[in-house]
Design a protein around this motif. Structure first.
Motif, PDB file in Angstrom:
ATOM      1  N   VAL A   1       0.837  -1.198   0.000  1.00 35.00           N
ATOM      2  CA  VAL A   1       0.000   0.000   0.000  1.00 35.00           C
ATOM      3  C   VAL A   1       0.877   1.256   0.000  1.00 35.00           C
ATOM      4  CG1 VAL A   1      -1.614   1.366   1.381  1.00 35.00           C
ATOM      5  CG2 VAL A   1      -2.006  -1.084   1.072  1.00 35.00           C
ATOM      6  N   THR A   2       1.901   1.268   0.835  1.00 29.62           N
ATOM      7  CA  THR A   2       2.800   2.424   0.909  1.00 29.62           C
ATOM      8  C   THR A   2       3.490   2.668  -0.429  1.00 29.62           C
ATOM      9  OG1 THR A   2       3.194   2.072   3.274  1.00 29.62           O
ATOM     10  CG2 THR A   2       4.813   3.384   2.067  1.00 29.62           C
ATOM     11  N   GLU A   3       3.945   1.584  -1.051  1.00 30.75           N
ATOM     12  CA  GLU A   3       4.631   1.704  -2.340  1.00 30.75           C
ATOM     13  C   GLU A   3       3.675   2.216  -3.421  1.00 30.75           C
ATOM     14  OE1 GLU A   3       7.658  -1.016  -5.086  1.00 30.75           O
ATOM     15  OE2 GLU A   3       6.669  -1.883  -3.330  1.00 30.75           O
ATOM     16  N   LEU A   4       2.432   1.724  -3.408  1.00 29.37           N
ATOM     17  CA  LEU A   4       1.453   2.166  -4.399  1.00 29.37           C
ATOM     18  C   LEU A   4       1.121   3.644  -4.236  1.00 29.37           C
ATOM     19  CD1 LEU A   4      -1.010  -0.867  -4.424  1.00 29.37           C
ATOM     20  CD2 LEU A   4       0.491  -0.142  -6.285  1.00 29.37           C
ATOM     21  N   GLU A   5       0.917   4.064  -3.018  1.00 35.12           N
ATOM     22  CA  GLU A   5       0.561   5.466  -2.785  1.00 35.12           C
ATOM     23  C   GLU A   5       1.696   6.396  -3.179  1.00 35.12           C
ATOM     24  OE1 GLU A   5      -0.769   5.412   1.288  1.00 35.12           O
ATOM     25  OE2 GLU A   5      -2.855   5.076   0.676  1.00 35.12           O
ATOM     26  N   LYS A   6       2.941   5.966  -2.997  1.00 35.20           N
ATOM     27  CA  LYS A   6       4.076   6.782  -3.431  1.00 35.20           C
ATOM     28  C   LYS A   6       4.097   6.957  -4.941  1.00 35.20           C
ATOM     29  CE  LYS A   6       7.270   5.858   0.415  1.00 35.20           C
ATOM     30  NZ  LYS A   6       8.549   5.195   0.815  1.00 35.20           N
ATOM     31  N   SER A   7       3.585   5.951  -5.655  1.00 37.56           N
ATOM     32  CA  SER A   7       3.570   6.017  -7.128  1.00 37.56           C
ATOM     33  C   SER A   7       2.351   6.759  -7.657  1.00 37.56           C
ATOM     34  CB  SER A   7       3.592   4.609  -7.720  1.00 37.56           C
ATOM     35  OG  SER A   7       2.350   3.947  -7.512  1.00 37.56           O
ATOM     36  N   GLY A   8       1.472   7.226  -6.744  1.00 41.32           N
ATOM     37  CA  GLY A   8       0.287   7.965  -7.162  1.00 41.32           C
ATOM     38  C   GLY A   8      -0.949   7.116  -7.334  1.00 41.32           C
ATOM     39  N   THR A   9      -0.880   5.847  -6.981  1.00 39.59           N
ATOM     40  CA  THR A   9      -2.048   4.968  -7.055  1.00 39.59           C
ATOM     41  C   THR A   9      -2.908   5.166  -5.812  1.00 39.59           C
ATOM     42  OG1 THR A   9      -0.809   3.330  -8.330  1.00 39.59           O
ATOM     43  CG2 THR A   9      -2.834   2.579  -7.244  1.00 39.59           C
ATOM     44  N   GLU A  10      -4.186   5.394  -6.029  1.00 33.91           N
ATOM     45  CA  GLU A  10      -5.110   5.599  -4.917  1.00 33.91           C
ATOM     46  C   GLU A  10      -5.579   4.238  -4.405  1.00 33.91           C
ATOM     47  OE1 GLU A  10      -8.186   7.908  -6.665  1.00 33.91           O
ATOM     48  OE2 GLU A  10      -6.865   9.586  -7.154  1.00 33.91           O
ATOM     49  N   VAL A  11      -5.477   4.029  -3.080  1.00 33.51           N
ATOM     50  CA  VAL A  11      -5.708   2.699  -2.521  1.00 33.51           C
ATOM     51  C   VAL A  11      -6.716   2.742  -1.389  1.00 33.51           C
ATOM     52  CG1 VAL A  11      -4.643   0.684  -1.431  1.00 33.51           C
ATOM     53  CG2 VAL A  11      -3.341   2.029  -3.091  1.00 33.51           C
ATOM     54  N   LEU A  12      -7.675   1.822  -1.447  1.00 30.04           N
ATOM     55  CA  LEU A  12      -8.505   1.499  -0.295  1.00 30.04           C
ATOM     56  C   LEU A  12      -7.973   0.185   0.256  1.00 30.04           C
ATOM     57  CD1 LEU A  12     -10.953   2.007   1.549  1.00 30.04           C
ATOM     58  CD2 LEU A  12     -12.338   0.727  -0.098  1.00 30.04           C
ATOM     59  N   TYR A  13      -7.525   0.195   1.506  1.00 37.88           N
ATOM     60  CA  TYR A  13      -6.877  -0.965   2.113  1.00 37.88           C
ATOM     61  C   TYR A  13      -7.835  -1.618   3.090  1.00 37.88           C
ATOM     62  CZ  TYR A  13      -3.649  -3.500   5.225  1.00 37.88           C
ATOM     63  OH  TYR A  13      -3.026  -4.455   6.008  1.00 37.88           O
ATOM     64  N   ASP A  14      -8.252  -2.843   2.776  1.00 36.97           N
ATOM     65  CA  ASP A  14      -9.170  -3.572   3.653  1.00 36.97           C
ATOM     66  C   ASP A  14      -8.358  -4.272   4.740  1.00 36.97           C
ATOM     67  OD1 ASP A  14     -11.117  -4.970   4.931  1.00 36.97           O
ATOM     68  OD2 ASP A  14     -12.071  -5.744   3.110  1.00 36.97           O
ATOM     69  N   ASP A  15      -8.223  -3.575   5.864  1.00 36.64           N
ATOM     70  CA  ASP A  15      -7.460  -4.096   7.009  1.00 36.64           C
ATOM     71  C   ASP A  15      -8.379  -4.629   8.094  1.00 36.64           C
ATOM     72  OD1 ASP A  15      -8.529  -1.607   7.628  1.00 36.64           O
ATOM     73  OD2 ASP A  15      -6.907  -1.111   9.020  1.00 36.64           O
TER      74      ASP A  15
END
Length: 580
Positions: free
Chosen positions: A502-516
């Motif tokens: 998730v952290t890596e994706l958000e750094k690349s500009g990908t918007e993430v909903l993380y089901d934790d």
């Protein structure tokens, strides 16, 4: 965004008040929640979608040179009264009075007020053309709000307004907006078609709506099988047998007792027979053999509207023709003043009434009311027995002929997601909104307005992009790009790998909903399908045993397994490939 912290919960079943598939999914997926009838709150997921819809609109408006501004939602009464819309809009607007007794309206739209600003800011022809737009809340006192965000009492509109020096300039602005709308709806994932429409309370004669065909829609659209004609039924016409109708006045009285073999009108006894259906049974004639006469109130008295018995009147067409906000049938006193008899009213012998004859009335003999109790007239001939103006006020139906090519018309349901109006000098004439022309004279602005409903667009996307499991968002308006699921989240290795991804994706500009959330795989997969984010990313104990991550596009059946170290790069690659 951690789903455990998300403000909004999914629902397993749809509330009983939900009326359409999109309405049900909007509620179940925590997109919006009702506050009262016709009033909705965007929850965070829905608000993100609405913001993306606004941004697409903003980019396309900016592309054609429109400038963003903002005008108040609470507007003073005086400009509305100046144009006559304070009275015309009375049934469907919210009004209030301040502590000093001044009247205000929760804005229905902003034509009056943008013209006030144009008078102040656009002094010379050298500053034209000009186009501005804003996003603003609107209020409309819908009697029957329905279907979630499709018909509400408060909503956000993008409204744009153009100012030109002449009609040719307006046509260019109108075409630019039309093109911007085509691109806007394509980018949202909406298959919107441009149809001719009624101008309604906006003024002018030229307007188009952008309609998305869906059974959830309130509007009905006439569409030619050959593709050369599309019109809202409020505006639609059809090909009339015999070619183009004559201009007004249609009929003038003539003296002869017979015309083209039609004998003089004679009385027939019809005791208690007051409807077309009853006349069909009594006289053994089809509905088309009768003349239907409607007595209505207009601004200038009583109007008698004549149609064939097998046709219905179009209420929007009549409202526009009579220039009234609502249709009102004639009272007993009105009947008496024009010499009509309720249940047996007809055109022969009416006095002090404006007689309006629909274009579908043919020059042949009809059975019509005799304006005498329990009596009708046979062989009533238009032009010989009564005079009237030719108008088009009848309905258009499935199977009628296209007015352009004669092809067959079909009727489809649609949702209006946008509209454009070319009203010319309708407002500037009333408000003395002028500019200094090149020849040194003052001339009125020639204008148009262009609206898109944000909430209606969002729900229409849902209405047209879903399956049995839930929403299937087009990537351009989805609340997030990727939905990362950790299975199970209480496994340390899974949680660490999921959160690192998730952290890596958000750094690349990908918007993430993380089901934790600490939920079962079944619950997480069901919610992912319901919410409908375009790409599901599953980090599971089983897949990590092979050092892989599972990728599944929401609308696809197959999954893709990628090496865990390359997952972020692959996901970013997929996201970049989507249309924007």
């Amino acid at each position: 965004m951690r789903q455990s912290s998300l403000f909004g919960r999914t629902l397993r079943g749809a509330p009983s008040e939900a009326q359409t598939p999109g309405h049900r999914l909007m509620l179940r997926a925590a997109i919006a929640r009702p506050l009262a009838a016709g009033l909705y709150t965007w929850l965070p997921l829905g608000f993100r979608v609405a913001q993306k819809v606004e941004q697409i609109i903003r980019e396309e408006q900016d592309r054609i040179g429109a400038q963003e501004m903002e005008m108040p939602v609470l507007t003073p009464a005086e400009p509305w009264k100046q144009t006559g819309r304070w009275e015309a809009l009375e049934p469907i607007t919210f009004r209030t009075t301040d502590h000093n007794g001044r009247e205000f309206m929760v804005s229905y739209t902003h034509e009056e007020f943008v013209h006030l600003h144009a008078k102040q800011e656009l002094q010379s022809y050298r500053q034209l053309p000009a186009m501005v737009y804003h996003f603003q809340s609107k209020g409309r006192d819908e009697v029957r709000p329905r279907a979630g965000l499709l018909r509400v009492r408060e909503f956000v509109m993008k409204d744009a307004y153009s100012f030109d020096i002449d009609q040719a300039g307006l046509e260019k602005s109108y075409a630019a907006q039309h093109g911007a709308y085509v691109r806007t709806f394509q980018r949202m994932g909406l298959d919107a078609i441009s149809v001719e429409s009624d101008t309604g309370a906006m003024g002018g004669d030229i307007a188009h709506e952008f309609q998305v065909l869906t059974e959830a829609g309130d509007d009905r659209i006439a569409i030619c099988q050959n593709g050369d004609y599309k019109a809202n039924l409020e505006k639609a016409t059809r090909l009339i047998a015999g070619g183009e109708p004559p201009t007004t006045p249609l009929f003038t009285p003539a003296a002869p007792a017979t015309t083209d073999g039609v004998p003089a009108a004679t009385s027939i006894a019809t005791p208690g027979v007051t409807t077309i259906e009853a006349l069909e049974k009594t006289l053994k004639l089809p509905a088309s053999a009768f003349l239907k006469t409607l007595l209505l109130r207009s601004k200038n008295g009583v109007a008698a509207v004549l149609l064939p018995g097998d046709r219905e009147a179009s209420e929007p067409k009549l409202r526009k023709l009579l220039d009234v906000p609502q249709l009102r049938f004639a009272s007993d006193a009105d009947f008496a003043s024009v010499g009509g008899v309720a249940g047996f009213v007809g055109p022969v012998g009416l006095r002090n009434a404006r007689v309006l004859v629909d274009v579908s009335v043919e020059p042949r003999g009809y059975v019509a009311g005799a304006n005498k109790k329990d009596t009708h007239l046979r062989d009533v001939l238009p032009g010989r027995d009564f005079a009237g103006e030719r108008v088009d006020v009848h309905d258009v139906r499935e199977g009628d002929q296209c007015p352009r090519c004669g092809g067959t018309l079909r009727i489809a349901r649609g949702v209006e997601v946008g509209n454009i109006f070319a009203y010319g000098t309708y407002y500037s004439d009333k408000m003395d909104a002028t500019f200094l022309a090149e020849d040194g004279t003052r001339k009125p602005f020639v204008g148009g307005s262009y609206g898109i409903g944000i909430g209606r667009c969002v729900q229409t996307v849902i209405e047209t992009h879903h399956d049995e499991k839930g929403i299937v968002w087009p990537p351009s308006v989805a609340p997030y790009h990727a939905h990362v699921l950790a299975l199970p989240v209480n496994d340390d290795a899974v949680r660490v790998k999921a959160e690192a991804l998730v952290t890596e994706l958000e750094k690349s500009g990908t918007e993430v909903l993380y089901d934790d959330r600490d939920e079962s795989a079944g619950v997480k997969f069901a919610d992912a399908d319901l919410i409908g984010i375009p790409l599901r990313v599953t980090v599971s104990k089983r897949n990590l045993a092979e050092d892989k991550v599972e990728l599944k596009p929401r609308a696809a059946k197959d999954v893709e397994f990628v090496p865990a170290p390359k997952a972020a790069v692959r996901i970013a690659e997929i996201v970049r490939s989507w249309p924007r």
